[in-house]
Design a protein around this motif. Structure first.
Motif, PDB file in Angstrom:
ATOM      1  N   ASP A  57       0.861  -1.170   0.220  1.00 51.96           N
ATOM      2  CA  ASP A  57      -0.027  -0.054  -0.102  1.00 51.96           C
ATOM      3  C   ASP A  57       0.835   1.280  -0.038  1.00 51.96           C
ATOM      4  N   VAL A  58       0.274   2.340  -0.367  1.00 49.22           N
ATOM      5  CA  VAL A  58       1.073   3.551  -0.427  1.00 49.22           C
ATOM      6  C   VAL A  58       1.594   4.110   1.013  1.00 49.22           C
ATOM      7  N   GLY A  59       2.755   4.153   1.135  1.00 55.91           N
ATOM      8  CA  GLY A  59       3.194   4.790   2.273  1.00 55.91           C
ATOM      9  C   GLY A  59       3.238   3.901   3.596  1.00 55.91           C
ATOM     10  N   GLY A 107      -1.974   3.155 -10.655  1.00 52.27           N
ATOM     11  CA  GLY A 107      -1.992   4.526 -10.486  1.00 52.27           C
ATOM     12  C   GLY A 107      -0.454   4.633  -9.752  1.00 52.27           C
ATOM     13  N   PRO A 108      -0.424   4.037  -8.579  1.00 50.94           N
ATOM     14  CA  PRO A 108       1.139   4.119  -7.523  1.00 50.94           C
ATOM     15  C   PRO A 108       2.198   3.642  -8.502  1.00 50.94           C
ATOM     16  N   SER A 109       3.360   4.409  -8.201  1.00 45.75           N
ATOM     17  CA  SER A 109       4.645   3.447  -8.679  1.00 45.75           C
ATOM     18  C   SER A 109       5.185   2.577  -7.751  1.00 45.75           C
ATOM     19  N   LEU A 110       5.554   1.453  -8.281  1.00 39.28           N
ATOM     20  CA  LEU A 110       6.143   0.407  -7.504  1.00 39.28           C
ATOM     21  C   LEU A 110       7.681   0.241  -7.902  1.00 39.28           C
ATOM     22  N   PRO A 174       2.073   8.851  -6.000  1.00 43.55           N
ATOM     23  CA  PRO A 174       2.039   8.168  -5.016  1.00 43.55           C
ATOM     24  C   PRO A 174       2.962   6.679  -5.110  1.00 43.55           C
ATOM     25  N   VAL A 175       3.591   6.325  -4.135  1.00 46.93           N
ATOM     26  CA  VAL A 175       4.635   5.530  -4.404  1.00 46.93           C
ATOM     27  C   VAL A 175       4.066   4.144  -3.167  1.00 46.93           C
ATOM     28  N   TYR A 176       4.198   2.999  -3.877  1.00 45.17           N
ATOM     29  CA  TYR A 176       3.992   1.885  -2.912  1.00 45.17           C
ATOM     30  C   TYR A 176       5.230   1.742  -1.909  1.00 45.17           C
ATOM     31  N   GLY A 177       4.787   1.472  -0.527  1.00 45.57           N
ATOM     32  CA  GLY A 177       5.857   1.295   0.476  1.00 45.57           C
ATOM     33  C   GLY A 177       6.766  -0.064   0.240  1.00 45.57           C
ATOM     34  N   GLY A 178       7.749  -0.153   0.587  1.00 42.93           N
ATOM     35  CA  GLY A 178       8.692  -1.231   0.133  1.00 42.93           C
ATOM     36  C   GLY A 178       9.042  -1.280  -1.446  1.00 42.93           C
ATOM     37  N   PHE A 179       9.654  -2.392  -1.628  1.00 41.56           N
ATOM     38  CA  PHE A 179      10.214  -2.568  -2.977  1.00 41.56           C
ATOM     39  C   PHE A 179      10.010  -3.928  -3.383  1.00 41.56           C
TER      40      PHE A 179
END
Length: 263
Positions: A57-59, A107-110, A174-179
């Motif tokens: 999830d984002v953040g 939508g969010p970047s991974l 927005p960016v997903y948490g982790g990678f």
């Protein structure tokens, strides 16, 4: 045995034995944690890939139970926003990892660690990394938790460890948490990077370290008992020798008295 020297020696042995026992327990506790963690990782590695939006999830930081879980995402790479992760070694060779944002269809970047490439790996190196596939890509990879500390700080599009919390402010949206560490992608790139190495699922040396500490504790007690036994044996021998000397002196005195009586 109740002299000051032996009392202090006994207290020292008791303290050393207790410390060895607690250190052994600590190692066995670490072994249990390692076994439990390995069980979670094995389950995640064997599971079918899940949509990234169901796991990340984002953040939000990555849950421990999701570490090394396989996820799948669709989107388009943004190679111009790649971050170089320096000072990564493989089999003694220096190199870097390339982390490239994937702008997902959701939508969010991974953040995708696309893999490793060998370089001179000095701070001044300009890395000419192979390009990712153009257009829409389907990516499958293993979820990883963010690194922490100064090593994750991003400077001039490079860092020493991966952290979405540090990279996200350098990106738009927005960016997903982790990678994720890349497992495979479709379509495949013309020049793929070396894929990530899977974690070591061995139990490590904790069991033997625990036994070693307990052995030290037993050895301390055995050594104390042996030295006490040896000390007692020497004392008894000294007393026996002393009694023999007294008996010999008494015998000489008795013989002298008889000699004088005979005269």
């Amino acid at each position: 045995m109740f002299s000051r020297r032996w009392v202090l020696f006994g207290i020292t042995v008791v303290l050393l034995t207790c410390a060895a026992y607690l250190l052994g327990q600590w190692q066995f506790h670490r072994l249990t944690e390692r076994e439990n963690g390995n069980a979670v990782v094995r389950t995640n590695l064997e599971a079918d890939p899940a949509p990234v939006s169901e796991v990340l999830d984002v953040g939000r930081p990555v849950d421990e139970s999701d570490e090394w879980r396989r996820v799948v995402a669709r989107g388009t790479y943004s190679p111009g926003e790649s971050v170089v992760i320096r000072y990564q070694t493989r089999d003694g060779a220096s190199g870097v990892d390339i982390v490239t944002p994937l702008r997902t269809v959701d939508g969010p970047s991974l953040l995708v660690d696309r893999g490793w490439v060998q370089t001179g790996n000095t701070g001044a190196d300009t890395v000419d990394a192979p390009a990712p596939p153009d257009g829409q890509v389907t990516v499958t990879g293993w979820v990883r938790a963010d690194a922490t500390g100064r090593s994750a700080t991003v400077t001039d599009r490079s860092a020493r460890a991966v952290s979405s919390a540090e990279i996200a402010p350098t990106l738009d949206g927005p960016v997903y948490g982790g990678f994720v560490d890349l497992e495979k992608e479709s379509p495949a790139p013309a020049d793929p990077l070396a894929r990530t190495e899977l974690p070591d699922l061995g139990n490590g040396p904790h069991f033997f370290y625990g036994l070693q500490w307990w052995f030290f504790g037993v050895l301390a007690v055995f050594g104390f008992c042996y030295l006490a036994y040896d000390e007692r044996k020497k004392l008894l021998a000294a007393r026996a020798s002393e009694r023999a000397d007294h008996a010999a002196v008494d015998g000489e005195h008795h013989a002298a008295d008889e000699a004088r009586s005979g005269r």
